[in-house]
Design a protein around this motif. Structure first.
Motif, PDB file in Angstrom:
ATOM      1  N   ASP A 220       0.504  -1.284  -0.044  1.00  0.00           N
ATOM      2  CA  ASP A 220       0.360  -0.304   0.150  1.00  0.00           C
ATOM      3  C   ASP A 220       0.854   0.922   0.156  1.00  0.00           C
ATOM      4  OD1 ASP A 220      -2.133  -1.174   0.340  1.00  0.00           O
ATOM      5  OD2 ASP A 220      -2.496  -1.706   2.059  1.00  0.00           O
ATOM      6  N   GLY A 221       0.441   1.914  -1.035  1.00  0.00           N
ATOM      7  CA  GLY A 221       0.908   3.506  -1.103  1.00  0.00           C
ATOM      8  C   GLY A 221       0.558   4.562  -0.752  1.00  0.00           C
ATOM      9  N   GLY A 222       0.138   5.551  -0.620  1.00  0.00           N
ATOM     10  CA  GLY A 222      -0.320   6.808  -0.412  1.00  0.00           C
ATOM     11  C   GLY A 222      -1.767   6.572  -0.283  1.00  0.00           C
ATOM     12  N   HIS A 223      -2.226   6.017  -1.748  1.00  0.00           N
ATOM     13  CA  HIS A 223      -3.139   5.756  -2.790  1.00  0.00           C
ATOM     14  C   HIS A 223      -4.517   5.626  -2.077  1.00  0.00           C
ATOM     15  CE1 HIS A 223      -1.470   2.623  -3.826  1.00  0.00           C
ATOM     16  NE2 HIS A 223      -2.217   2.060  -4.079  1.00  0.00           N
ATOM     17  N   HIS A 224      -3.565   4.651  -0.491  1.00  0.00           N
ATOM     18  CA  HIS A 224      -4.291   3.617  -0.527  1.00  0.00           C
ATOM     19  C   HIS A 224      -5.710   5.028   0.670  1.00  0.00           C
ATOM     20  CE1 HIS A 224      -5.943  -0.799   1.173  1.00  0.00           C
ATOM     21  NE2 HIS A 224      -5.943  -0.526   2.428  1.00  0.00           N
ATOM     22  N   VAL A 225      -6.572   5.529   0.492  1.00  0.00           N
ATOM     23  CA  VAL A 225      -7.877   6.110   1.423  1.00  0.00           C
ATOM     24  C   VAL A 225      -8.781   5.581   0.799  1.00  0.00           C
ATOM     25  CG1 VAL A 225      -5.416   7.317   2.359  1.00  0.00           C
ATOM     26  CG2 VAL A 225      -6.445   8.172   0.581  1.00  0.00           C
ATOM     27  N   GLY A 226      -9.409   6.225   1.342  1.00  0.00           N
ATOM     28  CA  GLY A 226     -10.507   6.981   1.223  1.00  0.00           C
ATOM     29  C   GLY A 226     -11.368   5.545   0.605  1.00  0.00           C
ATOM     30  N   ALA A 227     -11.975   6.093  -1.094  1.00  0.00           N
ATOM     31  CA  ALA A 227     -12.540   4.847  -2.125  1.00  0.00           C
ATOM     32  C   ALA A 227     -11.467   3.581  -2.566  1.00  0.00           C
ATOM     33  CB  ALA A 227     -13.434   5.716  -3.443  1.00  0.00           C
TER      34      ALA A 227
ATOM     35  N   ILE B  67      -1.639 -10.741   1.911  1.00  0.00           N
ATOM     36  CA  ILE B  67      -0.730  -9.654   3.456  1.00  0.00           C
ATOM     37  C   ILE B  67      -0.814  -8.536   2.415  1.00  0.00           C
ATOM     38  CG2 ILE B  67       1.414  -9.398   4.759  1.00  0.00           C
ATOM     39  CD1 ILE B  67       1.587 -12.780   4.492  1.00  0.00           C
ATOM     40  N   ARG B  68      -0.965  -7.511   3.712  1.00  0.00           N
ATOM     41  CA  ARG B  68      -1.008  -6.305   3.426  1.00  0.00           C
ATOM     42  C   ARG B  68       0.056  -5.610   4.220  1.00  0.00           C
ATOM     43  NH1 ARG B  68      -4.004  -3.337  -0.557  1.00  0.00           N
ATOM     44  NH2 ARG B  68      -5.764  -4.382  -1.307  1.00  0.00           N
ATOM     45  N   VAL B  69       1.011  -5.064   3.174  1.00  0.00           N
ATOM     46  CA  VAL B  69       1.705  -3.801   3.949  1.00  0.00           C
ATOM     47  C   VAL B  69       1.852  -3.006   3.622  1.00  0.00           C
ATOM     48  CG1 VAL B  69       3.171  -5.669   5.072  1.00  0.00           C
ATOM     49  CG2 VAL B  69       3.843  -4.941   2.989  1.00  0.00           C
ATOM     50  N   THR B  70       3.130  -1.467   4.376  1.00  0.00           N
ATOM     51  CA  THR B  70       2.906  -0.722   3.954  1.00  0.00           C
ATOM     52  C   THR B  70       4.264  -0.181   2.879  1.00  0.00           C
ATOM     53  OG1 THR B  70       3.569   0.809   6.284  1.00  0.00           O
ATOM     54  CG2 THR B  70       1.303   0.863   4.995  1.00  0.00           C
ATOM     55  N   TYR B  71       4.459   1.157   2.864  1.00  0.00           N
ATOM     56  CA  TYR B  71       5.844   2.052   2.405  1.00  0.00           C
ATOM     57  C   TYR B  71       7.024   1.183   3.141  1.00  0.00           C
ATOM     58  CZ  TYR B  71       9.183   5.104   0.537  1.00  0.00           C
ATOM     59  OH  TYR B  71      10.372   5.254  -0.296  1.00  0.00           O
ATOM     60  N   ALA B  72       6.149   2.291   4.990  1.00  0.00           N
ATOM     61  CA  ALA B  72       7.323   2.307   5.665  1.00  0.00           C
ATOM     62  C   ALA B  72       7.549   1.085   5.999  1.00  0.00           C
ATOM     63  CB  ALA B  72       6.275   3.064   6.277  1.00  0.00           C
ATOM     64  N   GLN B  73       6.879  -0.081   5.972  1.00  0.00           N
ATOM     65  CA  GLN B  73       6.974  -1.771   6.960  1.00  0.00           C
ATOM     66  C   GLN B  73       8.113  -2.271   5.416  1.00  0.00           C
ATOM     67  OE1 GLN B  73       3.003  -2.513   6.806  1.00  0.00           O
ATOM     68  NE2 GLN B  73       3.435  -4.173   8.756  1.00  0.00           N
ATOM     69  N   ILE B  74       8.192  -2.084   3.771  1.00  0.00           N
ATOM     70  CA  ILE B  74       8.645  -2.634   3.212  1.00  0.00           C
ATOM     71  C   ILE B  74      10.213  -2.177   3.517  1.00  0.00           C
ATOM     72  CG2 ILE B  74       9.075  -3.370   0.836  1.00  0.00           C
ATOM     73  CD1 ILE B  74       5.990  -3.015   0.538  1.00  0.00           C
ATOM     74  N   MET B  75      10.375  -0.381   3.586  1.00  0.00           N
ATOM     75  CA  MET B  75      11.374   0.283   3.889  1.00  0.00           C
ATOM     76  C   MET B  75      12.129  -0.231   4.846  1.00  0.00           C
ATOM     77  SD  MET B  75      10.823   0.615   0.302  1.00  0.00           S
ATOM     78  CE  MET B  75      12.727   1.811   0.219  1.00  0.00           C
ATOM     79  N   ASP B  76      11.742   0.157   5.935  1.00  0.00           N
ATOM     80  CA  ASP B  76      12.580   0.470   7.229  1.00  0.00           C
ATOM     81  C   ASP B  76      12.010  -0.712   8.092  1.00  0.00           C
ATOM     82  OD1 ASP B  76      12.724   3.043   6.416  1.00  0.00           O
ATOM     83  OD2 ASP B  76      10.753   3.576   7.049  1.00  0.00           O
TER      84      ASP B  76
END
Length: 278
Positions: free
Chosen positions: A221-228, A248-257
């Motif tokens: 999930d990037g920054g677009h994973h909001v709202g609709a 399994i859903r992970v965020t940018y921060a989880q992958i990078m950091d």
């Protein structure tokens, strides 16, 4: 065509010599500068208001915008290390002598494609070749994948250039099917598993970021994973689970950091056979 319109059509900044060759007299150019309609840089460039400040800076300093700075300007996926003191990456001729550019890294290597003296931006081939030498392999591959994904370059034509070893390795690994740098990072980091790992696979009406084996889906999930968008993604996750997939859903921060934690989740899922078809 009016002088200002001509300059605007060419990115907002043009060499004086090119303007003269296009038929604009020295008097016309000087009058536009005196009236404040245009600005003269280093006595050789004429710019108008609204010109990209990065290009204006390149003209003032006699350099070319390249590497990850130009890649970002082209809309390619790049990673900027917050600890890196170099805000811009630029290029200069190996014979240009001393070039001092504050907060910038100057690349002196010979370009793949000779640079037009009127150019302020490197062509994509030069950009990628410099990135191959400048950036860590994983980050460089993410940017290369992005360029190939956008169709800015193709493997056959690029392979005919005199590429250095780092670029040759990237060319052998690059894929046009990865939609973001996160997918590149994931595939590169999991390659040792010796399992089928595919990106942008179409499943039940939507593409998934990464499919490991037959049934393990990893969504980045990037920054677009909001709202609709988030509601749509969650609905698709439910459909996948009903059809026997593990998501399994992970965020940018989880992958990078926090990659070790993400990898641990994936390995535990694989150990339980969640990547296998029933």
């Amino acid at each position: 065509m009016d002088l200002i319109e001509y300059i605007a059509a060419r990115g907002g900044i043009v060499r004086t010599r090119a303007l003269r060759e296009a038929g604009f007299s020295a008097h016309t150019i000087a009058r536009a500068v005196a009236a404040g309609r245009a600005t003269r840089f280093r006595r050789t460039w004429i710019a108008i208001g609204g010109v990209d400040p990065i290009l204006a800076g390149a003209a003032k300093l006699g350099i070319v915008v390249t590497c990850i700075t130009q890649a970002a300007r082209l809309g390619l996926w790049t990673y900027v290390d917050p600890a890196d003191p170099h805000v811009y990456h630029v290029a200069a001729s190996p014979h240009a002598g001393s070039v001092a550019v504050t907060q910038s890294l100057v690349h002196w290597s010979k370009p793949l494609i000779p640079r037009d003296p009127d150019a302020l931006e490197d062509p994509i081939e030069n950009v990628l070749a410099i990135i191959a030498e400048c950036q860590p392999h994983e980050r460089a591959l993410a940017t290369w994948d992005s360029a190939f994904n956008k169709g800015l370059v193709d493997r056959d034509s690029f392979s005919r250039f005199a590429l250095r070893p780092a670029a040759r390795r990237l060319l052998a690994e690059v894929s046009p099917f990865r939609d973001s740098g996160l997918e590149t990072f994931i595939v590169t980091r999991l390659r040792w598993l010796d399992l089928p790992i595919r990106c942008q696979v179409w499943l039940y009406g939507h593409r998934v970021d990464v499919l490991i084996g037959d049934r393990l889906v990893l969504q980045a999930d990037g920054g677009h994973h909001v709202g609709a968008q988030r509601a749509s993604d969650n609905a698709h996750d439910a459909i996948l689970r009903l059809h026997g997939y593990t998501v399994i859903r992970v965020t940018y921060a989880q992958i990078m950091d926090h990659w070790p934690e993400v990898q641990e989740l994936i390995l535990r899922a694989i150990a339980q056979g969640l990547h296998k078809a029933a």
